[in-house]
Design a protein around this motif. Structure first.
Motif, mmCIF file in Angstrom:
data_model
loop_
_atom_site.group_PDB
_atom_site.id
_atom_site.type_symbol
_atom_site.label_atom_id
_atom_site.label_comp_id
_atom_site.label_asym_id
_atom_site.label_seq_id
_atom_site.Cartn_x
_atom_site.Cartn_y
_atom_site.Cartn_z
ATOM 1 N N GLY A 1 -2.466 -1.079 4.701
ATOM 2 C CA GLY A 1 -1.371 -0.113 4.588
ATOM 3 C C GLY A 1 -1.609 0.992 5.601
ATOM 4 O O GLY A 1 -1.836 0.730 6.767
ATOM 5 N N HIS A 2 -1.605 2.240 5.110
ATOM 6 C CA HIS A 2 -1.901 3.437 5.904
ATOM 7 C C HIS A 2 -0.779 3.744 6.883
ATOM 8 O O HIS A 2 -0.330 4.886 6.959
ATOM 9 C CB HIS A 2 -3.232 3.262 6.634
ATOM 10 N N GLU A 3 -0.358 2.757 7.660
ATOM 11 C CA GLU A 3 0.851 2.890 8.455
ATOM 12 C C GLU A 3 2.004 2.546 7.520
ATOM 13 O O GLU A 3 1.984 1.510 6.852
ATOM 14 C CB GLU A 3 0.820 1.921 9.634
ATOM 15 N N GLY B 1 0.827 -1.199 0.000
ATOM 16 C CA GLY B 1 0.000 0.000 0.000
ATOM 17 C C GLY B 1 0.859 1.245 0.000
ATOM 18 O O GLY B 1 2.084 1.187 0.060
ATOM 19 N N ASP B 2 0.199 2.417 -0.127
ATOM 20 C CA ASP B 2 0.891 3.689 0.073
ATOM 21 C C ASP B 2 2.017 3.878 -0.924
ATOM 22 O O ASP B 2 3.185 3.963 -0.558
ATOM 23 C CB ASP B 2 1.389 3.786 1.524
ATOM 24 N N HIS B 3 1.611 3.991 -2.196
ATOM 25 C CA HIS B 3 2.588 3.915 -3.265
ATOM 26 C C HIS B 3 3.223 5.273 -3.583
ATOM 27 O O HIS B 3 4.407 5.455 -3.494
ATOM 28 C CB HIS B 3 1.910 3.331 -4.517
ATOM 29 N N GLY C 1 -7.997 4.130 -0.506
ATOM 30 C CA GLY C 1 -7.492 4.633 0.770
ATOM 31 C C GLY C 1 -7.990 6.044 1.037
ATOM 32 O O GLY C 1 -8.704 6.635 0.224
ATOM 33 N N ASN C 2 -7.568 6.605 2.157
ATOM 34 C CA ASN C 2 -8.034 7.945 2.512
ATOM 35 C C ASN C 2 -7.548 8.998 1.534
ATOM 36 O O ASN C 2 -8.177 10.041 1.366
ATOM 37 C CB ASN C 2 -7.612 8.309 3.940
ATOM 38 N N HIS C 3 -6.433 8.735 0.833
ATOM 39 C CA HIS C 3 -5.944 9.725 -0.129
ATOM 40 C C HIS C 3 -6.562 9.570 -1.516
ATOM 41 O O HIS C 3 -6.217 10.324 -2.427
ATOM 42 C CB HIS C 3 -4.420 9.686 -0.187
ATOM 43 N N GLU C 4 -7.470 8.598 -1.683
ATOM 44 C CA GLU C 4 -8.285 8.552 -2.921
ATOM 45 C C GLU C 4 -9.513 9.460 -2.794
ATOM 46 O O GLU C 4 -10.307 9.567 -3.733
ATOM 47 C CB GLU C 4 -8.711 7.119 -3.233
ATOM 48 N N GLY D 1 -4.446 0.686 -1.069
ATOM 49 C CA GLY D 1 -4.894 2.041 -0.808
ATOM 50 C C GLY D 1 -3.787 3.072 -0.726
ATOM 51 O O GLY D 1 -2.620 2.750 -0.550
ATOM 52 N N ASP D 2 -4.167 4.355 -0.848
ATOM 53 C CA ASP D 2 -3.236 5.468 -1.016
ATOM 54 C C ASP D 2 -2.376 5.212 -2.245
ATOM 55 O O ASP D 2 -1.159 4.985 -2.167
ATOM 56 C CB ASP D 2 -2.365 5.686 0.234
ATOM 57 N N LEU D 3 -3.021 5.284 -3.390
ATOM 58 C CA LEU D 3 -2.347 4.961 -4.641
ATOM 59 C C LEU D 3 -1.338 6.050 -5.007
ATOM 60 O O LEU D 3 -0.175 5.767 -5.244
ATOM 61 C CB LEU D 3 -3.377 4.793 -5.766
ATOM 62 N N MET E 1 -7.660 -3.927 2.300
ATOM 63 C CA MET E 1 -8.213 -2.666 2.804
ATOM 64 C C MET E 1 -7.061 -1.719 3.140
ATOM 65 O O MET E 1 -5.901 -2.082 3.001
ATOM 66 C CB MET E 1 -9.114 -2.932 4.013
ATOM 67 N N HIS E 2 -7.386 -0.535 3.575
ATOM 68 C CA HIS E 2 -6.319 0.454 3.768
ATOM 69 C C HIS E 2 -5.984 0.665 5.249
ATOM 70 O O HIS E 2 -4.948 0.217 5.724
ATOM 71 C CB HIS E 2 -6.677 1.768 3.082
ATOM 72 N N GLN E 3 -6.839 1.323 5.992
ATOM 73 C CA GLN E 3 -6.538 1.582 7.410
ATOM 74 C C GLN E 3 -6.581 0.270 8.195
ATOM 75 O O GLN E 3 -7.209 -0.697 7.768
ATOM 76 C CB GLN E 3 -7.524 2.591 7.993
HETATM 77 FE FE LIG Z 1 -3.560 6.339 4.339
#
Ligand SMILES: [Fe+2]
Ligand SMILES: [Fe+2]
Length: 508
Positions: free
Chosen positions: A351-353, A130-132, A204-207, A168-170, A315-317
């Protein structure tokens, strides 16, 4: 295998010169990975007769499928983005195809894909992180960007996975002054892999780009052609697909998280009409229970199925974390963990962390009121997911500027978001955080900034078991070398029936 998957010699007939070429090509599985694939792309101007030619790899023949155009206009910049999607069905399982993406007047662009195996017939590999983010600055460079965001694509592709799970957080377009260019950089970066194998995302939250659709996901939703979930409004935000004997469920945790994670000061200050139109990036509860109802129905169906050995959630968080970046989110424990327990989810990738951490199988909760997941088992090398769900944080895809403010040598301590302070669409709510014991933590790496995991699936082993062997590969900042740093195995009997089970409180 990778060498055999290059483009076939399909017939090419260029028409009028000078038309916009296809860009950012990527493929996605349908709900049945054995028979359904969609090819998606963009163009910088309206394409004339956008279409796909597809045929068996190496074969000069091929059928032609017209693509559907879907567009959105970014609320910040006013740019209109044109995407094209060609879904294919009725394909034979475990088969390589070649394709050409064709516009009238432009050079075709080639790719390949492999359909998934059917049932328990074949071994395969998938990968996840995640978190690319993106490999170079876009616009003024406000969003995250690192060379490793490029290197990791090559490292994943070198393992020739059947598909990749993107947790998530692409690309963090929501914090950029140039969100459309950021998305373009993202897909331009991954297309050398995603043109040949599905990169299946979770939002993710940044989408969440405030102003782009009612819940900020219009860019994400427009750019992907993902399996349906029975909703037009939430198309792509949650979905499921079957590959071999695995059921993968991708969900959007912004719906259940307490954290105010989608807030962007840049979009607040620069999206025209932000206040007048009532844009609100705080999405807690935005599906009005639709996602949870869908998830429970999907999990129940997977649990009943005699053909599904593994349930994997992307999932993301996260539900657990011992790094002080965001923290885990109590909302996930309240809304999702009871379902994961009841229906026997085997593996969660998230991801997220922005570090790497994994848990023992967890089921039920410890005493203490924080719904702290209870570990079931103590062997970090081999785990039986009939005991509980193994969670993985794989947040080092490329945005790893943040380092956890934790002593790597200290015993793990859980970090949990238990609420948020006051806020509004104009002012981000601050997380309320508490600490907790972390007996669920089986392994963590707070030092290696970048990494991803691979999963080797053996559907049937001697002795009647099935296994997933996991390897985590990590790299130093600026390094192209992703070295294996952690290994473990999930193993259980083939066809182990899942029994619906109630949550348990573990005391003592
Ligand atoms: Fe995130
Ligand atoms: Fe992130």
């Amino acid at each position: 295998m990778a060498g055999a998957r290059r483009a076939p010699a399909l017939v090419c007939r260029p028409d009028v010169a000078g038309a916009p070429p296809p860009e950012q090509i990527h493929v996605q599985f349908g709900a049945d990975a054995a028979t359904q694939i969609a090819v998606s792309w963009t163009a910088p101007a309206p394409a004339a007769r956008p279409r796909l030619r597809v045929g068996p790899a190496g074969d000069g023949s091929g059928r032609e499928v017209l693509a559907q155009e879907r567009v959105y206009t970014d609320a910040l910049t006013g740019e209109t983005v044109r995407t094209y999607h060609a879904p294919l069905g009725g394909l034979p399982p475990d088969t390589v195809f070649g394709y050409q993406v064709v516009h009238d007047g432009a050079d075709p662009v080639t790719g390949t894909f492999r359909t998934g195996p059917r049932g328990r017939g074949s071994r395969f590999r998938f990968t996840s992180f995640g978190d690319h983010s993106i490999p170079a600055p876009a616009g003024r460079g406000l969003g995250p960007h690192t060379p490793n965001a490029g290197y990791i694509v090559d490292a994943v592709d070198a393992l020739d996975p059947l598909f990749h799970l993107m947790n998530g957080d692409l690309c963090y377009a929501n914090v950029s002054d140039a969100p459309v260019a950021t998305w373009a950089s993202y897909f331009t970066n991954i297309t050398r892999s995603a043109r040949h194998r599905p990169w299946m995302p979770a939002a993710g939250n940044h989408e969440n780009e405030a102003g782009n659709g009612p819940h900020g996901h219009l860019s994400y939703q427009t750019r992907f052609e993902l399996p349906g979930n029975g909703s037009v409004e939430f198309q792509g935000n949650w979905y499921a697909f079957t590959v071999g004997a695995i059921r993968v469920l991708s969900i959007n945790n912004d719906d259940v998280c307490l954290q105010d994670g989608g807030f962007s000061t840049y979009r607040r200050d620069h999206v025209p009409g932000y206040r007048a139109y009532g844009y609100d990036p705080y999405l807690h509860g935005y599906s009005r229970g639709r996602q949870r109802a869908w998830l429970e129905a999907e999990l129940a169906a997977a649990q009943r199925s005699g053909e599904i050995d593994w349930i994997v959630v992307c999932m993301h968080q996260v539900a657990m974390s011992s790094a002080r970046l965001n923290g885990a989110d109590l909302g996930i424990r309240q809304e999702l963990m009871p379902l994961f327990d009841a229906y026997g989810v085997d593996l969660v990738v998230a991801g997220h962390e922005h570090h790497y951490e994994r848990t023992f199988p967890v089921r039920g909760v410890l005493a203490g009121g924080l719904l702290t997941p209870a570990p079931r088992g103590s062997d970090p090398a081999e785990m039986d997911t009939r005991d509980g769900t193994v969670h993985m944080i794989i947040g080092g895809g490329g945005h790893s500027a943040l380092r956890p403010a934790v002593d790597p040598g200290a015993p793990p301590e859980g970090v949990l978001i238990v609420g948020v302070g006051p806020g509004s669409p104009q002012r981000q709510r601050r997380s309320v955080i508490t600490a907790e014991p972390a007996p669920w933590s089986a392994y963590r790496d707070l030092v290696t900034p970048f990494g991803f995991a691979s999963f080797d699936v053996v559907p049937a082993e001697p002795g009647g078991t099935t296994s997933i062997s996991v390897t985590y590969y990590g790299a130093a900042e600026g390094s192209r070398v992703y070295a294996p740093l952690d290994r473990f195995v999930l193993r259980k009997p083939v066809g182990a029936r899942r029994q619906p089970r109630a949550r348990q409180l573990v005391t003592g």
